[in-house]
Design a protein around this motif. Structure first.
Motif, PDB file in Angstrom:
ATOM      1  N   LEU A   1       5.296   4.319  -3.571  1.00 34.04           N
ATOM      2  CA  LEU A   1       4.560   3.742  -2.442  1.00 34.04           C
ATOM      3  C   LEU A   1       3.218   3.186  -2.910  1.00 34.04           C
ATOM      4  O   LEU A   1       2.797   2.105  -2.512  1.00 34.04           O
ATOM      5  CB  LEU A   1       4.338   4.800  -1.369  1.00 34.04           C
ATOM      6  CG  LEU A   1       5.384   4.858  -0.269  1.00 34.04           C
ATOM      7  CD1 LEU A   1       5.109   6.043   0.643  1.00 34.04           C
ATOM      8  CD2 LEU A   1       5.368   3.562   0.534  1.00 34.04           C
ATOM      9  N   GLY A   2       2.547   3.952  -3.770  1.00 36.22           N
ATOM     10  CA  GLY A   2       1.235   3.538  -4.270  1.00 36.22           C
ATOM     11  C   GLY A   2       1.341   2.241  -5.057  1.00 36.22           C
ATOM     12  O   GLY A   2       0.511   1.346  -4.909  1.00 36.22           O
ATOM     13  N   ILE A   3       2.381   2.119  -5.887  1.00 31.51           N
ATOM     14  CA  ILE A   3       2.552   0.908  -6.701  1.00 31.51           C
ATOM     15  C   ILE A   3       2.759  -0.306  -5.791  1.00 31.51           C
ATOM     16  O   ILE A   3       2.142  -1.357  -5.979  1.00 31.51           O
ATOM     17  CB  ILE A   3       3.732   1.092  -7.680  1.00 31.51           C
ATOM     18  CG1 ILE A   3       3.296   1.985  -8.846  1.00 31.51           C
ATOM     19  CG2 ILE A   3       4.225  -0.252  -8.186  1.00 31.51           C
ATOM     20  CD1 ILE A   3       4.403   2.336  -9.805  1.00 31.51           C
TER      21      ILE A   3
ATOM     22  N   LEU B   1       0.283  -5.211  -3.545  1.00 37.03           N
ATOM     23  CA  LEU B   1      -0.016  -6.118  -2.440  1.00 37.03           C
ATOM     24  C   LEU B   1      -1.521  -6.318  -2.303  1.00 37.03           C
ATOM     25  O   LEU B   1      -2.021  -7.441  -2.316  1.00 37.03           O
ATOM     26  CB  LEU B   1       0.563  -5.563  -1.130  1.00 37.03           C
ATOM     27  CG  LEU B   1       2.086  -5.584  -1.016  1.00 37.03           C
ATOM     28  CD1 LEU B   1       2.539  -4.907   0.271  1.00 37.03           C
ATOM     29  CD2 LEU B   1       2.577  -7.037  -1.053  1.00 37.03           C
ATOM     30  N   LEU B   2      -2.234  -5.191  -2.199  1.00 38.81           N
ATOM     31  CA  LEU B   2      -3.685  -5.262  -1.988  1.00 38.81           C
ATOM     32  C   LEU B   2      -4.378  -5.925  -3.176  1.00 38.81           C
ATOM     33  O   LEU B   2      -5.252  -6.783  -3.011  1.00 38.81           O
ATOM     34  CB  LEU B   2      -4.225  -3.846  -1.759  1.00 38.81           C
ATOM     35  CG  LEU B   2      -5.714  -3.741  -1.467  1.00 38.81           C
ATOM     36  CD1 LEU B   2      -6.046  -4.469  -0.183  1.00 38.81           C
ATOM     37  CD2 LEU B   2      -6.136  -2.277  -1.346  1.00 38.81           C
TER      38      LEU B   2
ATOM     39  N   MET C   1      -3.893   6.994  -0.481  1.00 35.14           N
ATOM     40  CA  MET C   1      -5.034   6.097  -0.278  1.00 35.14           C
ATOM     41  C   MET C   1      -5.876   6.003  -1.539  1.00 35.14           C
ATOM     42  O   MET C   1      -6.241   4.904  -1.980  1.00 35.14           O
ATOM     43  CB  MET C   1      -5.914   6.618   0.872  1.00 35.14           C
ATOM     44  CG  MET C   1      -5.416   6.232   2.244  1.00 35.14           C
ATOM     45  SD  MET C   1      -6.269   7.202   3.491  1.00 35.14           S
ATOM     46  CE  MET C   1      -7.816   6.349   3.563  1.00 35.14           C
ATOM     47  N   GLY C   2      -6.193   7.160  -2.108  1.00 35.01           N
ATOM     48  CA  GLY C   2      -7.045   7.181  -3.298  1.00 35.01           C
ATOM     49  C   GLY C   2      -6.441   6.367  -4.427  1.00 35.01           C
ATOM     50  O   GLY C   2      -7.090   5.489  -4.997  1.00 35.01           O
ATOM     51  N   LEU C   3      -5.162   6.637  -4.741  1.00 38.96           N
ATOM     52  CA  LEU C   3      -4.525   5.948  -5.863  1.00 38.96           C
ATOM     53  C   LEU C   3      -4.379   4.461  -5.572  1.00 38.96           C
ATOM     54  O   LEU C   3      -4.614   3.621  -6.445  1.00 38.96           O
ATOM     55  CB  LEU C   3      -3.144   6.556  -6.140  1.00 38.96           C
ATOM     56  CG  LEU C   3      -3.123   7.959  -6.734  1.00 38.96           C
ATOM     57  CD1 LEU C   3      -1.693   8.416  -6.955  1.00 38.96           C
ATOM     58  CD2 LEU C   3      -3.884   8.010  -8.042  1.00 38.96           C
ATOM     59  N   THR C   4      -4.009   4.120  -4.325  1.00 42.21           N
ATOM     60  CA  THR C   4      -3.802   2.716  -3.977  1.00 42.21           C
ATOM     61  C   THR C   4      -5.106   1.938  -4.090  1.00 42.21           C
ATOM     62  O   THR C   4      -5.170   0.902  -4.755  1.00 42.21           O
ATOM     63  CB  THR C   4      -3.266   2.613  -2.537  1.00 42.21           C
ATOM     64  OG1 THR C   4      -2.038   3.323  -2.463  1.00 42.21           O
ATOM     65  CG2 THR C   4      -3.029   1.170  -2.153  1.00 42.21           C
TER      66      THR C   4
ATOM     67  N   ILE D   1      -5.781  -3.998 -10.438  1.00 43.03           N
ATOM     68  CA  ILE D   1      -4.764  -5.042 -10.320  1.00 43.03           C
ATOM     69  C   ILE D   1      -5.433  -6.358  -9.918  1.00 43.03           C
ATOM     70  O   ILE D   1      -5.065  -7.433 -10.394  1.00 43.03           O
ATOM     71  CB  ILE D   1      -3.667  -4.608  -9.325  1.00 43.03           C
ATOM     72  CG1 ILE D   1      -2.876  -3.436  -9.922  1.00 43.03           C
ATOM     73  CG2 ILE D   1      -2.736  -5.766  -8.995  1.00 43.03           C
ATOM     74  CD1 ILE D   1      -1.762  -2.915  -9.057  1.00 43.03           C
ATOM     75  N   ALA D   2      -6.453  -6.256  -9.058  1.00 37.96           N
ATOM     76  CA  ALA D   2      -7.171  -7.460  -8.652  1.00 37.96           C
ATOM     77  C   ALA D   2      -7.762  -8.161  -9.870  1.00 37.96           C
ATOM     78  O   ALA D   2      -7.694  -9.395  -9.990  1.00 37.96           O
ATOM     79  CB  ALA D   2      -8.282  -7.101  -7.672  1.00 37.96           C
ATOM     80  N   GLU D   3      -8.310  -7.382 -10.794  1.00 41.51           N
ATOM     81  CA  GLU D   3      -8.879  -7.973 -12.007  1.00 41.51           C
ATOM     82  C   GLU D   3      -7.799  -8.591 -12.878  1.00 41.51           C
ATOM     83  O   GLU D   3      -7.994  -9.652 -13.475  1.00 41.51           O
ATOM     84  CB  GLU D   3      -9.644  -6.906 -12.796  1.00 41.51           C
ATOM     85  CG  GLU D   3     -10.986  -6.535 -12.196  1.00 41.51           C
ATOM     86  CD  GLU D   3     -11.946  -7.696 -12.190  1.00 41.51           C
ATOM     87  OE1 GLU D   3     -11.947  -8.436 -11.180  1.00 41.51           O
ATOM     88  OE2 GLU D   3     -12.670  -7.893 -13.169  1.00 41.51           O
ATOM     89  N   VAL D   4      -6.658  -7.909 -12.948  1.00 38.35           N
ATOM     90  CA  VAL D   4      -5.546  -8.428 -13.742  1.00 38.35           C
ATOM     91  C   VAL D   4      -5.089  -9.766 -13.165  1.00 38.35           C
ATOM     92  O   VAL D   4      -4.880 -10.743 -13.894  1.00 38.35           O
ATOM     93  CB  VAL D   4      -4.388  -7.402 -13.754  1.00 38.35           C
ATOM     94  CG1 VAL D   4      -3.126  -8.038 -14.311  1.00 38.35           C
ATOM     95  CG2 VAL D   4      -4.771  -6.177 -14.550  1.00 38.35           C
ATOM     96  N   VAL D   5      -4.965  -9.811 -11.835  1.00 41.23           N
ATOM     97  CA  VAL D   5      -4.515 -11.031 -11.168  1.00 41.23           C
ATOM     98  C   VAL D   5      -5.548 -12.144 -11.378  1.00 41.23           C
ATOM     99  O   VAL D   5      -5.206 -13.279 -11.696  1.00 41.23           O
ATOM    100  CB  VAL D   5      -4.280 -10.761  -9.663  1.00 41.23           C
ATOM    101  CG1 VAL D   5      -4.077 -12.065  -8.910  1.00 41.23           C
ATOM    102  CG2 VAL D   5      -3.092  -9.845  -9.479  1.00 41.23           C
TER     103      VAL D   5
END
Lengths: 391, 344
Positions: free
Chosen positions: A97-99, A104-105, A265-268, A275-279
């Motif tokens: 679920l976290g992944i 997405l976020l 929530m914490g992990l996400t 992930i935002a930086e990777v994107v």
């Protein structure tokens, strides 16, 4: 002039690079095997000398402890290996679920860094800087404290229709299982087929005539409709198992515990910032001309990102994304700090009940090794698919 | 690709290696203690009354006083102790691996632990039982009312299993919320995540007294659902050291039984004509010699910590902040269970 004759290649010669390579690797493998054997042997001998019982036989004994939450019922009379299995499913539940949520976020945030709106850009930047720079354990604890400290007691739970939010977690109604739901699943099957066929037709039409058809919405509507039809055929069951307020707790219905919510929530939120930086990095890596070319073709900003930039960025994004997935899964082991019964928490309990420290820790290591290798295998396969194929 | 495989193997081997790195058998524990001039004692990370450090870093508590008594009997100085705070998960491994000499950390003696951990139970220093604490405003009066409720508990303790056994036997279907750290379990209870908190009754009293904002808002339910004999553990295979720890505890009990206290120990040593007192204090026979200790081993311990009764009163007794009654922890001849083998 004497033509230089190349040295005769003998594959069994020390001068052959290939042969030397094999020899070196053999030596390394033997050395590692010997060290491993020595360490294991040494451990076993020492444990025996100290009268510490060892072995995995305990796995078949009754666990004797309860587990607070599990995907399927667990009773303390069931053996340790089933308790471990519950822990693994709890870990996977939060990891998968976290992944999904973090991807997405993270993608939204990463793309948001290229927005023409300064406010959106700034917000995405501050999100990333905030969540990326606080240790994840602190974030887990923070969410847990917020959930258990700020939310009201179960008896005064916040209510929104059939939903309850309290220190006991999020309680929601779940449909009572009947043949109706099964029929809805049956209906979904032709729905997927028809939806897929519709989409294929729309794509072909677009490619031949250039007229864009509905490629996402209509197939979804078809699937939904087919599923609804199945549900109606199955007798349209509307019975729900609704949560009700008991004296001290909310009973019945489904529930997400604050432990689970806090970990998720914490992990996400933490991983999404990476992930935002990777994107962002992936998109920056696409040549600037590609975007200009897309505009020149008359694509709007949205299409430019979706059809031109992201597919090319994907090749750069996937490998570091795999790392983030692995990190998220491994970080889920911190859940033990806030009482979520993941595999580490259950192994800890088992370790203390049985005293089989080496065995329990090895099992946990094995679980993480397997999930990490599995994730990386899957992502490598996807990476190969997305890579540029030179034809 | 081959290189990668080799690398992976190396990593696996290295990680397993860390578990195999237990030090070899250290020889006689007492020799080690004398050589380093310190007893290394595993204690709780913070359980007021039993083992907790104050703001100045000074350790106090019943379990801590046992450590100090052991240092007094072995080295003649109760201050020569190095305290190693351990949580429930770490404690047995720390003792097994030789990181500590003795584990004095409100640990329950059970068959499984005795038979499979490679450790020995010495002597009971506190007879306890597991109980429940609930907020007064919950209006719960009995553990039987906990049906279907969430109960906060620390992982890896006998407590967790007792809770399951009790829940099953009474058909209560209690939902445990399990925390690795004592502080986290306590905190979850006080924020209201769980309706009840369970641990040994002494631990409940300690938590209520030291952690609760207002102790009067919480009550400890009358049911005790288990027997919890608590006491120090030592490694197997060093019978001399096992005997020293055991007899230090018996000596403290004997001292109470024969009226030897911290204040009168010196006077009794000089003047007492009671043969039992003389034996305990080493003024007639040399009782310490058999244990490999000095003649005044027990006199040193009582001088440093007082007898068992004094240790109990100071740390957990009715006049201490915890206010626990002496109850079953009284001497055998005063209606309790504390019965020391004779020092002779």
């Amino acid at each position: 002039m004497n033509p230089q004759t190349p040295p005769k290649k003998n594959s069994w010669s020390w001068r052959s690079q290939a042969f030397r390579g094999i020899v070196y690797q053999l030596i390394a493998a033997v050395a590692i095997a010997a060290i491993t054997w020595f360490l294991i042997h040494n451990t076993l001998v020492n444990m025996q000398a100290r009268g510490i019982k060892s072995g995995f036989d305990f796995l078949s004994q009754a666990a004797g402890f309860d587990i607070g939450e599990s995907l399927y019922p667990f009773d303390s009379a069931q053996p340790y290996w089933e308790a471990f299995l519950i822990g693994v499913t709890n870990t996977l539940r939060v990891a998968v679920l976290g992944i999904i949520l973090a991807t997405l976020l993270g993608t939204i945030l990463g793309v948001g860094r290229f927005s023409r709106n300064a406010l959106v850009r700034g917000l995405c930047l501050s999100y990333v800087e905030f969540f990326r720079n606080i240790p994840v354990l602190l974030q887990l604890l923070m969410w847990y404290v917020i959930l258990t400290e700020v939310l009201p007691a179960s008896s005064e739970a916040w209510t929104l229709g059939p939903f309850f939010l309290s220190k006991g977690g999020l309680n929601f109604p779940i449909p009572v299982w009947s043949t109706g739901q099964l029929w809805a699943a049956y209906g979904l099957l032709p729905g997927v087929l028809f939806g897929w066929a519709y989409r294929r037709r729309a794509v072909r039409k677009f490619e031949t005539t250039g007229k864009p058809g509905s490629m996402v919405l209509m197939p979804l509507v078809i699937m939904l409709f087919a599923s609804l039809a199945g549900w109606a055929l199955g007798g349209a069951p509307t019975e729900f198992n609704r949560p009700i307020k008991g004296d001290f707790a909310i009973e019945n219905g489904g529930a997400l515990t604050p432990e689970f919510l806090a970990v998720l929530m914490g992990l996400t939120l933490y991983t999404a910032s990476f992930i935002a930086e990777v994107v962002r990095g992936g998109i920056s890596s696409v040549a600037r001309g590609q975007g200009e070319a897309a505009s020149a073709l008359g694509l709007n900003r949205n299409q430019e990102m979706r059809l031109v930039m992201l597919p090319q960025a994907l090749r750069v994004i996937i490998p570091p994304l795999t790392n983030q997935y692995l990190n998220l899964t491994k970080n889920s082991s911190l859940a033990v700090a806030i009482g979520y019964p993941d595999v580490v928490s259950i192994a800890n309990t088992a370790l203390n009940q049985t005293g089989r420290a080496v065995e329990c820790i090895s099992l946990v290591m094995l679980v993480y090794l397997a999930t990490s290798l599995g994730t990386s295998l899957l992502m490598n396969w996807y990476n190969n698919r997305a890579a540029i194929k030179e034809r | 690709m081959r290189i990668n495989k080799v690398k992976t193997l190396a990593v696996i081997a290295a990680t397993f290696g860390t578990f195999a790195a237990l030090p070899a058998h250290a020889g006689k524990t007492l020799d080690g203690i004398k050589a380093r001039g310190q007893v290394v004692c595993g204690v709780n990370t913070g359980l007021a009354g039993f083992g907790a450090a104050d703001s100045a870093g000074k350790w106090t508590g019943l379990d801590v006083d046992i450590c100090r008594a052991i240092a007094a009997t072995t080295l003649g100085d109760a201050e020569k102790v190095k305290y190693v705070p351990l949580n429930a998960q770490q404690r047995f491994t720390a003792l097994q691996s030789g990181e500590i000499d003795v584990l004095s950390r409100n640990t329950t003696f059970t068959l499984t632990r005795d038979a499979s951990l490679g450790l020995n139970d010495t002597a009971v220093t506190y007879y306890d039982g597991q109980g429940f604490m609930v907020p007064v405003k919950s209006k719960i009066k009995s553990a039987k009312q906990l049906k279907g409720q969430t109960v906060c508990v620390q992982s890896g303790t006998t407590t967790e299993k007792n809770l399951t056994d009790y829940s099953k036997a009474a058909g209560l279907n209690i939902k445990p919320v399990v925390f690795e750290k004592l502080e986290a379990a306590e905190n979850a209870y006080f924020t209201g995540r769980c309706i009840a908190y369970t641990t040994d009754a002494s631990g409940l009293a300690s938590t209520r007294n030291k952690v609760a904002k207002d102790p009067a808002e919480h009550i400890i339910l009358p049911e005790l659902i288990s027997k919890e004999p608590l006491g120090p553990m030592v490694r197997r295979g060093d019978d001399e050291w096992f005997a020293i720890v055991k007899w230090t505890i018996y000596g403290l009990l004997e001292a109470e039984e024969y009226g030897i206290t911290q204040t009168n120990v010196d006077a009794l040593k000089a003047t007492s004509k009671d043969p039992v007192v003389q034996r305990i204090l080493g003024t007639s026979e040399d009782t310490g010699k058999l244990l490999g200790l000095s003649k005044d081993w027990m006199a040193n311990a009582v001088k440093a910590t007082g007898n068992y009764g004094e240790i109990f009163e100071r740390n957990v007794g009715p006049k201490s902040p915890l206010g626990l009654p002496r109850g079953v922890n009284n001497l055998w001849n005063k209606g309790g269970l504390m019965y020391a083998y004779p020092v002779r």
